[in-house]
Design a protein around this motif. Sequence first.
Motif, mmCIF file in Angstrom:
data_model
loop_
_atom_site.group_PDB
_atom_site.id
_atom_site.type_symbol
_atom_site.label_atom_id
_atom_site.label_comp_id
_atom_site.label_asym_id
_atom_site.label_seq_id
_atom_site.Cartn_x
_atom_site.Cartn_y
_atom_site.Cartn_z
ATOM 1 N N THR A 265 -64.522 -6.417 14.971
ATOM 2 C CA THR A 265 -64.281 -6.066 13.579
ATOM 3 C C THR A 265 -65.425 -5.195 13.083
ATOM 4 O OG1 THR A 265 -65.318 -8.153 12.884
ATOM 5 C CG2 THR A 265 -62.914 -8.087 13.015
ATOM 6 N N ILE A 266 -65.073 -4.227 12.257
ATOM 7 C CA ILE A 266 -66.052 -3.426 11.523
ATOM 8 C C ILE A 266 -65.761 -3.687 10.054
ATOM 9 C CG2 ILE A 266 -66.971 -1.135 11.037
ATOM 10 C CD1 ILE A 266 -65.970 -0.237 13.768
ATOM 11 N N GLY A 267 -66.676 -4.365 9.396
ATOM 12 C CA GLY A 267 -66.345 -4.863 8.066
ATOM 13 C C GLY A 267 -65.205 -5.855 8.185
ATOM 14 N N GLY B 119 -73.400 0.691 7.319
ATOM 15 C CA GLY B 119 -73.981 -0.582 6.934
ATOM 16 C C GLY B 119 -73.064 -1.760 7.167
ATOM 17 N N ASP B 120 -71.761 -1.497 7.409
ATOM 18 C CA ASP B 120 -70.833 -2.592 7.689
ATOM 19 C C ASP B 120 -71.281 -3.366 8.934
ATOM 20 O OD1 ASP B 120 -69.175 -2.043 5.576
ATOM 21 O OD2 ASP B 120 -67.593 -1.104 6.764
ATOM 22 N N PHE C 142 -73.290 2.524 16.237
ATOM 23 C CA PHE C 142 -73.803 1.256 15.728
ATOM 24 C C PHE C 142 -75.197 0.989 16.274
ATOM 25 C CE2 PHE C 142 -71.931 0.146 19.768
ATOM 26 C CZ PHE C 142 -72.761 -0.831 20.294
ATOM 27 N N THR C 143 -75.965 0.220 15.529
ATOM 28 C CA THR C 143 -77.297 -0.194 15.970
ATOM 29 C C THR C 143 -77.254 -1.655 16.383
ATOM 30 O OG1 THR C 143 -77.901 -0.718 13.684
ATOM 31 C CG2 THR C 143 -78.499 1.465 14.510
ATOM 32 N N GLY C 144 -78.238 -2.033 17.212
ATOM 33 C CA GLY C 144 -78.311 -3.392 17.718
ATOM 34 C C GLY C 144 -77.626 -3.515 19.069
ATOM 35 N N ASN D 273 -76.766 -8.867 14.536
ATOM 36 C CA ASN D 273 -77.336 -7.681 13.885
ATOM 37 C C ASN D 273 -76.768 -6.363 14.417
ATOM 38 O OD1 ASN D 273 -79.055 -9.332 12.308
ATOM 39 N ND2 ASN D 273 -80.480 -9.470 14.034
ATOM 40 N N LEU D 274 -75.469 -6.340 14.673
ATOM 41 C CA LEU D 274 -74.803 -5.076 14.977
ATOM 42 C C LEU D 274 -74.337 -4.471 13.660
ATOM 43 C CD1 LEU D 274 -72.559 -6.030 18.043
ATOM 44 C CD2 LEU D 274 -74.951 -5.284 18.032
ATOM 45 N N ARG D 275 -74.725 -3.249 13.410
ATOM 46 C CA ARG D 275 -74.387 -2.584 12.147
ATOM 47 C C ARG D 275 -73.875 -1.185 12.400
ATOM 48 N NH1 ARG D 275 -73.980 -5.863 7.633
ATOM 49 N NH2 ARG D 275 -75.361 -7.651 8.032
ATOM 50 N N LEU D 276 -72.860 -0.798 11.632
ATOM 51 C CA LEU D 276 -72.360 0.572 11.688
ATOM 52 C C LEU D 276 -73.411 1.481 11.066
ATOM 53 C CD1 LEU D 276 -69.828 2.142 12.570
ATOM 54 C CD2 LEU D 276 -69.007 1.952 10.215
#
Length: 276
Positions: A205-207, A267-268, A190-192, A6-9
């Motif tokens: 990787t991001i997306g 959201g990526d 990023f969150t998480g 659950n790591l999100r940009l």
Amino acid sequence: MSQPQNLRLSEIYIYPIKSLGGISLQQTEVEDRGLKYDRRWMLVDEAGKFLTQRQHAQMALLQVSIKEHGLLVTHKQDLQEPLLVPFESAQSSGPDMQVTIWDDTVIAQEVDPAVSAWFTKALGMPARLVKMPEASRRLVDNAYAAEGEIVSFADDFPFLIIGQSSLDDLNSRLEKEYIPINRFRPNFVFTGGEPFEEDQWGHLTIGDLNFYGAKPCARCVVTTIDQATGEKGQEPLRTLSTYRLKNNKVMFGQNLLHSSVGVVSVGDEVRVRTWR
């Protein structure tokens, strides 16, 4: 280490004119030297040396936004009429000149003497706005570069990433003020995950795009400047120095290199592929 979940940009920022106010985006392009428009322009003094908030805190009061045909620069205290820097004039600007960023000498072009006069008046000191032409090649430090990567007018690396949990950890230790993320001038938030886990990231990787942790980012006095008022304080460096000191430098955030171009969006998913 196991793969965190659950790591999100959560935020994307660019700073078209180095050391001026940044822009929050929902989506942008990753190009060979960094995010599109990020630090492609810079202010220099009469000798061609870059100007920075480190010495000139009033630069924080100049805000940049992107319009259809160029950059709009406004004064946060409305002390000067807005300035539009057209993309076209930047592309067909003056003759090549040499400018310096730290130990690097780079080819740049002055955008327009009238534009430079606006900045000279706004900042109360000689200032010229220059742009990095596409042909200019500024290399990332060989100690960290893998494939001869290039960078814009950014200090050292194309990207800086910071975890929201790292910022939350810092703010939980402060007695009075809340420090916003804009003090640290990241490209990605990023969150998480755990506080400061980004320090140990290798390949991520991001997306669909590939990035690589280069080195944790050593922080300077710019983090103590209120980006809304231009006033200096002691935080967050005072608190960070009690638990984020390495080789007598305060570390906060991770510098990144990349091997992909494309699009990144809030959201990526962020996935850590290897740890250092």
